[in-house]
Every structure is written in structure tokens, then in C-alpha cells.
Design an enzyme around this catalytic site. Structure first.
Site, PDB file in Angstrom:
ATOM      1  N   TYR A  52       0.819  -1.217   0.000  1.00 32.47           N
ATOM      2  CA  TYR A  52       0.000   0.000   0.000  1.00 32.47           C
ATOM      3  C   TYR A  52       0.845   1.256   0.000  1.00 32.47           C
ATOM      4  O   TYR A  52       1.930   1.251   0.551  1.00 32.47           O
ATOM      5  CB  TYR A  52      -0.921   0.004   1.239  1.00 32.47           C
ATOM      6  CG  TYR A  52      -1.913  -1.119   1.264  1.00 32.47           C
ATOM      7  CD1 TYR A  52      -2.210  -1.861   0.113  1.00 32.47           C
ATOM      8  CD2 TYR A  52      -2.577  -1.472   2.439  1.00 32.47           C
ATOM      9  CE1 TYR A  52      -3.124  -2.902   0.153  1.00 32.47           C
ATOM     10  CE2 TYR A  52      -3.496  -2.510   2.476  1.00 32.47           C
ATOM     11  CZ  TYR A  52      -3.752  -3.230   1.326  1.00 32.47           C
ATOM     12  OH  TYR A  52      -4.664  -4.261   1.358  1.00 32.47           O
TER      13      TYR A  52
ATOM     14  N   LYS B 225     -23.252   6.003  -4.515  1.00 34.80           N
ATOM     15  CA  LYS B 225     -22.934   7.324  -5.090  1.00 34.80           C
ATOM     16  C   LYS B 225     -22.654   7.292  -6.591  1.00 34.80           C
ATOM     17  O   LYS B 225     -22.816   8.302  -7.263  1.00 34.80           O
ATOM     18  CB  LYS B 225     -21.784   7.985  -4.340  1.00 34.80           C
ATOM     19  CG  LYS B 225     -20.452   7.287  -4.407  1.00 34.80           C
ATOM     20  CD  LYS B 225     -19.496   7.961  -3.421  1.00 34.80           C
ATOM     21  CE  LYS B 225     -18.192   7.234  -3.343  1.00 34.80           C
ATOM     22  NZ  LYS B 225     -17.333   7.780  -2.303  1.00 34.80           N
TER      23      LYS B 225
END
Ligand SMILES: NC(=O)c1ccc[n+]([C@@H]2O[C@H](COP(=O)([O-])OP(=O)(O)OC[C@H]3O[C@@H](n4cnc5c(N)ncnc54)[C@H](OP(=O)(O)O)[C@@H]3O)[C@@H](O)[C@H]2O)c1
Length: 346
Positions: free
Chosen positions: A53, A244
Site C-alpha cells: 500500500y 454514489k
């Protein structure tokens, strides 16, 4: 917060785990630190990270997320209040630039040493293999290509031996797998059953959400019968299950708008299923995000739900899902949508 335990241990962890993979790309270090402060205040004591990450991967940002976490431990002195999970990258895919030597002994040792240094700690509580070293189905692949079996030599015994040495040295506490298949999971277990000195894998971190319930086929039974805890990642299908992306104008600063290469949760069937789940949530007065998370939280094989957020408002909503109980009516509605549109985003 509600708590559970890492199976086969007395390590108490929150039902909501704090995911970290946007920190260093979509989130600054300051925002990452705010998220950790907030999560801890809310009783979240379980954090998940990885040497890979932030996501999407960029070579020059290698392991920046772990550095942010390490700096927070140093600043706050909170290391002892957190159960910390990290991961070694597998071969190929996103991790080619890291080392591409898979889970060879030297690779695992190097990865653990690097993570310990960046995390500014001497101990990682749960160390996970991020994805299988062999060719198999994961990261959304449908079908099965048997010819891809070529080349992999079963090294699971040696992998567990190396991890066992690291446990004995106190550098890692326990071992988990991630993005694994039923065969892989049973193979790891078999090795530790036959060789009692080898560590047993305690957790499996796989995708699990309303658009991808493939874990229920095969792995859920293994999880329940063998007591392997699912750490459910991407519980909102990369944010799609907030609803969304159904809006006429898609959100501007959101993962799939920013990084359109992420198509896993955006196919036509996934959109249609999302629409139906959104309608169901509305009918029952819940936000789609909370309904989706509450569903994941409440499955008996889920040990902890690994949530991700890019804002504190999202994090608040996601952590708050631990309190949401789904009525029989909602569960029946979910079952009906799943019957008609099962696993649109594998
Ligand atoms: N083992 C693995 O291979 C693997 C893979 C993936 C994830 N993980 C772990 O699991 C964690 C969570 O995964 P994920 O980020 O994919 O989870 P997710 O819940 O599917 O997606 C999280 C993203 O959705 C959006 N979002 C979250 N809550 C929202 C809300 N309430 N309303 C609107 N939008 C919301 C945010 O992105 P935007 O603001 O950009 O929309 C957020 O970053 C990661 O941080 C990582 O620790 C592991």
C-alpha cells in the site's frame, strides 16, 4: 464497539477493522493520522495494512502507508493499543516491482524486516500472505484456466516453516492468508495438521460484500468448521455500495472516478444489483452503505469487517454500522436480490 477474537487465540479485536490502503494516494499522512485517532476513540483496535500500500500501486510510493502508521505509533505511543496486521506481496500482479520472488524464505524475511522498520515496531500481530503465489482464481477472475497450473511447485511447507521461525523470534504473532481459494486454504491447514510444529493459518482476508458473496461457496464452510476467521475486505465494493455512482453526476474525488482502471464492481449487472439494494435500503430507512456493512458484519463466518474511508464522515458511517441490526424483512429482500443477481462482481 463490538469485539471478537482472532480464532484459536485470546487476542480481542474489534468487529470493525481499519483498512489503510488509500493512505499515501487519496489521503495524506495527516488524514491517515486523524483516521487512526478517530477509529481508536471509537473502540476500533484492529488495523490492516500491507507492504503493497497505497493503492493504486506506484513504485515510488512503495510502503508509504506503513510509514504513516509507524509515524503515528511513534507520535502517539499507541502501538500497544492496536492489533496490527500487515501482508507480504505475492508474485506478479501489482507487486512485480517489489521483489517478484514470491514467498521464498529470503523474501519473507526481507518483507517482515522491512515492515517492522517502517511500522516502528518489533512485532506484527497478524502477518498475511497477500495473494496466492500460484496461478489460480482471485482478483475477480471468472472461469478457470487449467493450463495456468504449469510451473508452481508446492512450497507451502517451507512457507509455514519460515513463518514459524519468525513467530519463534517474536517478529510476527500469527499467520493469515488472503485472496485464497478453498483448495489453498485447506492445503495450508493440512500442512499444519500433519506437522504440529507449523503455524495454523487463523484468518483469511478475502473480498466479501453484497456484490461478491463467492466466499459463501466453499470457503464459508471451511471458515466455520475449521475456525478460520474471514476478514472481509472491500465490504462496499470499492465504494459502489454507497450508491454514489448511481447519481446522474458521478462523484468527482472518488476511487472509481479517479482510477477508472478499477472495473471490478462497475459492470452492468453490478450497477443493476446496486440499484436494487439501494432501493431496498431506502424502503427500510437505512443508508445503502450501512445496510451493506451490517450485512457483512452479521455473517457468522466474518471475524472482522475491514472498512476503508477517504473522509472522516465516511469512517464515522462505516464504523457506526456495527450497531445496525438488519430485520428479517431486509434480509429477505437481500436474499431475493441475490437470488436474481448473484455475485455480479466476482
Ligand atoms: N487483501 C486484499 O487484497 C485487499 C484488497 C482490498 C482491500 N483490502 C483491505 O480492506 C480495506 C478496505 O477495502 P476497500 O477500501 O476496497 O473497502 P470498500 O469499503 O469496498 O471501499 C472503500 C472506499 O469506498 C468509499 N467509501 C467508503 N465509505 C463510504 C461511505 N460511507 N460513503 C461513500 N463512500 C464511501 C471510499 O472511497 P472514495 O472516497 O474514493 O469513494 C473508500 O476508500 C483496505 O483499506 C485494505 O486494508 C485488502
Amino acid at each position: 464497539m463490538k469485539y471478537t477474537r482472532i480464532p484459536h487465540t485470546d487476542i480481542r479485536i474489534s468487529k470493525i477493522c481499519l483498512g489503510t490502503m488509500t493512505w499515501g494516494r487519496q489521503n495524506t499522512q495527516e488524514e491517515a493520522h486523524e483516521q487512526m485517532d478517530y477509529a481508536l476513540e471509537q473502540g476500533v483496535n484492529f488495523f490492516d495494512t500491507a507492504e503493497l500500500y497505497p493503492i493504486p500501486v506506484k513504485k515510488e510510493l512503495y510502503a508509504v502507508t506503513e510509514e504513516f502508521i509507524g509515524n503515528w505509533f511513534k507520535k502517539t505511543g499507541n502501538r500497544d493499543r492496536v492489533v496490527l496486521a500487515s501482508k507480504i506481496s505475492g508474485k506478479g500482479h501489482n507487486g512485480k516491482h517489489i521483489r517478484n520472488t514470491g514467498f521464498a524464505k529470503e523474501a519473507i524475511i526481507q518483507a517482515v524486516e522491512g515492515s517492522l522498520q517502517r511500522l516502528q515496531t518489533d512485532h506484527i500481530d497478524l502477518y498475511q500472505l497477500h495473494w496466492p503465489e500460484r496461478n489460480t482464481n482471485y482478483f475477480g477472475q471468472r472461469g478457470y484456466n487449467a493450463h495456468l497450473l504449469d510451473g508452481w511447485e508446492d512450497n507451502i511447507h517451507q512457507v509455514l516453516e519460515t513463518l514459524s521461525d519468525l513467530i519463534v523470534q517474536g517478529k510476527i504473532g500469527h499467520v493469515g492468508i488472503s485472496n485464497e481459494t478453498p483448495w489453498g486454504c485447506m492445503r495450508f491447514l493440512e500442512e499444519s495438521k500433519v506437522h504440529r510444529n507449523l503455524p495454523r493459518v487463523l484468518t483469511i482476508q478475502n473480498p466479501y460484500n453484497l456484490l461478491n458473496r463467492l466466499f459463501e461457496i466453499g470457503l464459508s464452510e471451511i471458515s466455520m468448521r475449521e475456525h478460520i476467521g474471514l476478514l472481509a475486505h472491500s465490504p462496499l465494493g470499492f465504494g459502489v455500495l454507497s450508491g454514489k455512482y448511481l447519481e446522474a453526476v458521478p462523484p468527482r474525488m472518488a476511487r472509481i472516478t479517479l482510477f477508472p482502471e478499477y472495473t471490478r464492481y462497475s459492470g452492468d449487472t453490478a450497477v443493476e444489483a446496486t440499484r436494487r439494494y439501494a432501493q431496498l435500503a431506502r424502503e427500510h430507512g437505512l443508508s445503502l452503505a450501512q445496510m451493506s456493512l451490517a450485512f457483512v458484519n452479521s455473517r457468522p463466518f466474518v471475524t472482522s469487517t475491514v472498512v476503508g474511508a477517504t473522509t472522516l464522515a465516511q469512517l464515522k458511517e462505516n464504523i457506526g454500522s456495527y450497531e445496525v441490526e438488519l430485520s428479517d424483512g431486509i434480509l429477505e429482500g437481500i436474499a431475493e436480490i441475490h437470488r436474481v443477481l448473484p455475485n455480479p462482481a466476482p
